[in-house]
Design a protein around this motif. Structure first.
Motif, PDB file in Angstrom:
ATOM      1  N   ARG A  82       0.910  -1.179  -0.007  1.00  0.00           N
ATOM      2  CA  ARG A  82      -0.051  -0.128   0.035  1.00  0.00           C
ATOM      3  C   ARG A  82       0.946   1.271  -0.083  1.00  0.00           C
ATOM      4  N   THR A  83       1.807   1.365   0.668  1.00  0.00           N
ATOM      5  CA  THR A  83       2.804   2.443   0.781  1.00  0.00           C
ATOM      6  C   THR A  83       3.538   2.726  -0.489  1.00  0.00           C
ATOM      7  N   ALA A  84       3.890   1.731  -1.107  1.00  0.00           N
ATOM      8  CA  ALA A  84       4.609   1.808  -2.465  1.00  0.00           C
ATOM      9  C   ALA A  84       3.741   2.072  -3.444  1.00  0.00           C
ATOM     10  N   LEU A  85       2.295   1.981  -3.568  1.00  0.00           N
ATOM     11  CA  LEU A  85       1.355   2.298  -4.495  1.00  0.00           C
ATOM     12  C   LEU A  85       0.882   3.671  -3.937  1.00  0.00           C
ATOM     13  N   GLU A 120       6.998  -0.869 -12.948  1.00  0.00           N
ATOM     14  CA  GLU A 120       8.123  -0.972 -12.064  1.00  0.00           C
ATOM     15  C   GLU A 120       7.966  -1.015 -10.587  1.00  0.00           C
ATOM     16  N   THR A 121       7.048  -0.243 -10.164  1.00  0.00           N
ATOM     17  CA  THR A 121       6.614  -0.234  -8.778  1.00  0.00           C
ATOM     18  C   THR A 121       5.873  -1.717  -8.434  1.00  0.00           C
ATOM     19  N   LEU A 122       5.343  -2.074  -9.042  1.00  0.00           N
ATOM     20  CA  LEU A 122       4.766  -3.347  -8.772  1.00  0.00           C
ATOM     21  C   LEU A 122       5.744  -4.435  -8.734  1.00  0.00           C
ATOM     22  N   ARG A 123       6.817  -4.397  -9.552  1.00  0.00           N
ATOM     23  CA  ARG A 123       7.874  -5.403  -9.473  1.00  0.00           C
ATOM     24  C   ARG A 123       8.635  -5.143  -8.190  1.00  0.00           C
ATOM     25  N   VAL A 124       9.145  -3.900  -7.694  1.00  0.00           N
ATOM     26  CA  VAL A 124       9.705  -3.737  -6.662  1.00  0.00           C
ATOM     27  C   VAL A 124       8.842  -4.386  -5.284  1.00  0.00           C
ATOM     28  N   ILE A 125       7.669  -4.161  -5.445  1.00  0.00           N
ATOM     29  CA  ILE A 125       6.815  -4.615  -4.384  1.00  0.00           C
ATOM     30  C   ILE A 125       6.960  -6.182  -4.432  1.00  0.00           C
TER      31      ILE A 125
END
Length: 226
Positions: free
Chosen positions: A165-168, A206-211
């Motif tokens: 959630r924080t990353a999103l 990219e954000t989803l891959r980091v998550i």
């Protein structure tokens, strides 16, 4: 039930229909005033419109606006809440599409809203006039709704771990900054909406891959899809 009881029941039910009709008219009138306000504030700031201006444009007595909304700020908040509902509804539509396509459509709908309701979008994102706790709460509600919509499109569920959630949220804050810049007087003429959408989709991927690296239970869609 005897006759007198029946007559009493009939009399008690008679006023309900006129009251219901009056309530319907009241709701319709309030909705009409909000629709007018959305047009007025679409490209005009809060401070630039007085209540006299609003009443004149709406073709109503100023007292009618006070009757429904109590104050200019109350009217403005009602317009913002209505705009937010529209934004969230657009972003969360097309639930029958495959999940990755829904992410694309969500971002596209978000940008379309910002493009065509620039003043309202700026107000939602910036938090209103000065530090307005109520508008900030509305903005936070939009963020949570958008995070839920993106999570559902990416993972098939809205409930996600705190780190995800924080990353999103971080990605969404960058979306707000990019969108504000895009609808500005210079960038909006230089970048097409499709280009901005693809930029945001790629950064989301990219954000989803980091998550996924931190939370293996939240796998990212294949790279060729997002």
């Amino acid at each position: 039930m005897n006759n007198s009881q029946q007559r009493g029941a009939d009399r008690s039910s008679e006023p309900e229909r006129p009251r219901a009709r009056a309530t319907d008219r009241s709701h319709a009138r309030r909705a009409e005033l909000i629709a007018i306000g959305r047009k007025l504030f679409a490209d005009t700031s809060y401070d630039a419109l007085s209540m006299d201006d609003i009443a004149r444009h709406a073709g109503v007595a100023k007292g009618l606006i006070y009757y429904y909304f109590k104050s200019k700020r109350g009217y403005y908040l009602a317009i913002i809440e209505d705009s937010v509902a529209d934004l969230v509804e657009r972003a969360g539509s097309d639930t029958e599409l495959p999940r990755v396509q829904r992410v694309h459509r969500t971002i596209d709908g978000y940008l379309r809203y910002a493009e065509h309701h620039q003043a309202a979008y700026r107000t939602i994102v910036s938090g209103g006039v000065g530090f307005d706790a109520e508008v900030h709460a509305i903005r936070d509600g939009v963020r949570e709704a958008m995070i839920g919509t993106i999570a559902e499109g990416a993972y098939g569920r809205r409930e996600i771990p705190p780190l995800a959630r924080t990353a999103l949220l971080g990605w969404l804050c960058s979306v707000e900054g990019i969108t504000l810049d895009w609808i500005g007087p210079r960038s909006h003429k230089e970048l097409e909406r499709d280009t901005v959408r693809e930029l945001l989709v790629r950064t989301l991927g990219e954000t989803l891959r980091v998550i996924e690296e931190f939370e293996p239970g939240c796998p990212a869609p294949p790279r060729e899809e997002l």
